[in-house]
Design a protein around this motif. Structure first.
Motif, mmCIF file in Angstrom:
data_model
loop_
_atom_site.group_PDB
_atom_site.id
_atom_site.type_symbol
_atom_site.label_atom_id
_atom_site.label_comp_id
_atom_site.label_asym_id
_atom_site.label_seq_id
_atom_site.Cartn_x
_atom_site.Cartn_y
_atom_site.Cartn_z
ATOM 1 N N UNK A 1 0.846 -1.191 0.000
ATOM 2 C CA UNK A 1 0.000 0.000 0.000
ATOM 3 C C UNK A 1 0.885 1.244 0.000
ATOM 4 N N UNK A 2 0.639 2.140 -0.945
ATOM 5 C CA UNK A 2 1.438 3.362 -1.093
ATOM 6 C C UNK A 2 0.578 4.572 -0.719
ATOM 7 N N UNK A 3 1.080 5.487 0.118
ATOM 8 C CA UNK A 3 0.304 6.682 0.463
ATOM 9 C C UNK A 3 -0.089 7.482 -0.771
ATOM 10 N N UNK A 4 -1.277 8.096 -0.723
ATOM 11 C CA UNK A 4 -1.799 8.801 -1.888
ATOM 12 C C UNK A 4 -0.936 9.989 -2.300
ATOM 13 N N UNK A 5 -0.071 10.491 -1.411
ATOM 14 C CA UNK A 5 0.807 11.611 -1.753
ATOM 15 C C UNK A 5 1.743 11.257 -2.916
ATOM 16 N N UNK A 6 1.956 9.949 -3.143
ATOM 17 C CA UNK A 6 2.900 9.512 -4.171
ATOM 18 C C UNK A 6 2.192 9.025 -5.434
ATOM 19 N N UNK B 1 -10.176 4.354 3.780
ATOM 20 C CA UNK B 1 -9.878 4.074 5.178
ATOM 21 C C UNK B 1 -8.463 4.495 5.562
ATOM 22 N N UNK B 2 -7.485 4.257 4.664
ATOM 23 C CA UNK B 2 -6.091 4.582 5.010
ATOM 24 C C UNK B 2 -5.404 5.472 3.981
ATOM 25 N N UNK B 3 -6.171 5.966 2.978
ATOM 26 C CA UNK B 3 -5.659 6.891 1.963
ATOM 27 C C UNK B 3 -4.435 6.330 1.242
ATOM 28 N N UNK B 4 -4.540 5.092 0.792
ATOM 29 C CA UNK B 4 -3.457 4.455 0.054
ATOM 30 C C UNK B 4 -4.004 3.816 -1.214
ATOM 31 N N UNK B 5 -3.082 3.461 -2.120
ATOM 32 C CA UNK B 5 -3.448 2.704 -3.308
ATOM 33 C C UNK B 5 -2.506 1.514 -3.456
ATOM 34 N N UNK B 6 -2.981 0.466 -4.129
ATOM 35 C CA UNK B 6 -2.228 -0.775 -4.258
ATOM 36 C C UNK B 6 -1.178 -0.682 -5.361
#
Length: 388
Positions: free
Chosen positions: A236-241, A276-281
């Protein structure tokens, strides 16, 4: 030899004088004569001041003879442009899309299991058999009916082509034949469900239900099959990236348990942000020729999210901050031999990697920067450079 005797005698005299002075002071204190005590104290204070003045004169002379004594010593390095590859460090798990627990399509008695743990199987290979509950007998009976219907239909067709008989007889024979074939096809489909086949090539990881057990359709876990050739890591990568972590980016993969490291690339990035955690796969394909990488194995990932081919990097330890929150370092100006002038230089920094940080503005290539001693100098101060 005479010099040695002279030093010994002089030492004895000094010790004797010191002891006499001590005895004299003690005797004066013991006399309880306030006038004498005050007089003795004033004499000692005057002697102390005279000695201090002499020490000061000696220090001034030493300073004139050695003017560089109080100039700080520093080391320096020259700013150079270099490639800066920044990595985002994350943790991921090994997955495979071909890791499947097989359940039966039909309930019944598990009559035969043809494989065991560790067996390599190919796509479509028979793994187990379930009792058909009399379906094979039904099929045999129905096949006889279908064969008869076929013969009747073919004869009726030939007669109809010769304009013998009625059209309704031909259509009835055709309908009976097609219905019988459909029934046989349905029975074949039902019988096929009594055979458990490998959905893909792989290795039998576990025989969960033993031969002789009763199994329920879609519920009983019979066999686990795994293919270790098409492995990937999911994280899971934070959405900032979301704009910097893209398909094809380089990834450094480390498996701590295996003590193994490899280079890979991102093969797929998710198009959905988890609320839920603001990430993408993100999926990273990994080769597995030696079959050591297993599903659910933990991996440490360093994903390349930023690259600057002409970056200036400096140690973070030499950066200070002023009251306004500006970051600054010291550069050298007016260099004359080992001496130079320290100049405070405001800088703007970017990303960090280890103990290095990227300088976005305030420095240019070939600027000489103070390293050791950077926190002990002042703006405009003269320094002495002592590089190794």
């Amino acid at each position: 030899m005479k010099k040695i005797y002279t030093l010994i005698i002089l030492s004895i005299v000094l010790v004797a004088c010191s002891e006499d002075d001590k005895k004299t002071v003690e005797a004066i204190i013991a006399s309880d004569d306030a006038v004498m005590i005050q007089k003795t104290r004033d004499e000692l204070v005057n002697e102390q001041q005279a000695i201090a003045n002499k020490v000061k004169q000696l220090d001034e002379k030493l300073q004139s003879l050695n003017p560089d004594k109080n100039i700080p010593l520093v080391t320096s390095f020259t700013a150079k442009t270099e490639e800066f590859i920044h990595f985002l460090e994350l943790q991921g798990n090994v997955e495979t899309k071909q890791n499947l627990v097989i359940t039966p399509e039909m309930s019944g008695f598990l009559t035969k299991v043809y494989v065991k743990e560790g067996d390599k199987v190919s796509n479509g290979q028979v793994l187990a058999k379930i009792d058909d509950g009399g379906l094979s007998q039904q099929k045999a009976s129905q096949q006889i009916q279908a064969d008869l219907a076929k013969t009747t239909f073919e004869r009726q067709k030939r007669l109809w082509e010769q304009k013998i008989g009625s059209e309704i007889q031909f259509l009835q024979a055709k309908s009976t034949y097609e219905s019988a074939n459909e029934m046989v096809s349905q029975l074949n489909q039902q019988l096929a469900k009594t055979v458990i086949r490998a959905p893909f090539s792989g290795v039998i990881d576990d025989v969960i239900t033993e031969q002789g057990s009763v199994v329920a359709a879609g519920q009983t876990q019979v066999i686990r099959i795994v293919n270790l050739n098409n492995m990937y890591i999911e994280t899971d990568v934070p959405e900032d990236y979301v704009t910097s972590i893209t398909n094809g980016k380089s990834v450094e993969v480390t498996f701590p348990v295996l003590g193994k490291k490899m280079d890979a690339k991102i093969r797929q990035t998710g198009n959905f942000i988890n609320a839920a955690n603001r990430t993408f796969k993100v999926e990273i394909a990994v080769p597995n020729k030696d079959q050591l990488i297993k599903p659910n194995l933990t991996a440490r990932l360093k994903l390349n999210d930023y690259t600057n081919e002409n970056a200036i990097l400096i140690p973070q330890s030499i950066i200070s901050e002023n009251a306004n929150g500006d970051q600054y370092i010291y550069v050298l100006e007016n260099k004359d031999g080992e001496k130079s002038t320290a100049k405070q230089q405001i800088i703007e920094t970017g990303k960090t990697q280890g103990d290095k940080i990227e300088v976005l503005s305030g420095l240019k290539s070939n600027d000489e920067i103070i390293e050791a001693g950077a926190r002990s100098v002042k703006d405009g101060q003269t320094v002495i450079i002592r590089n190794k």
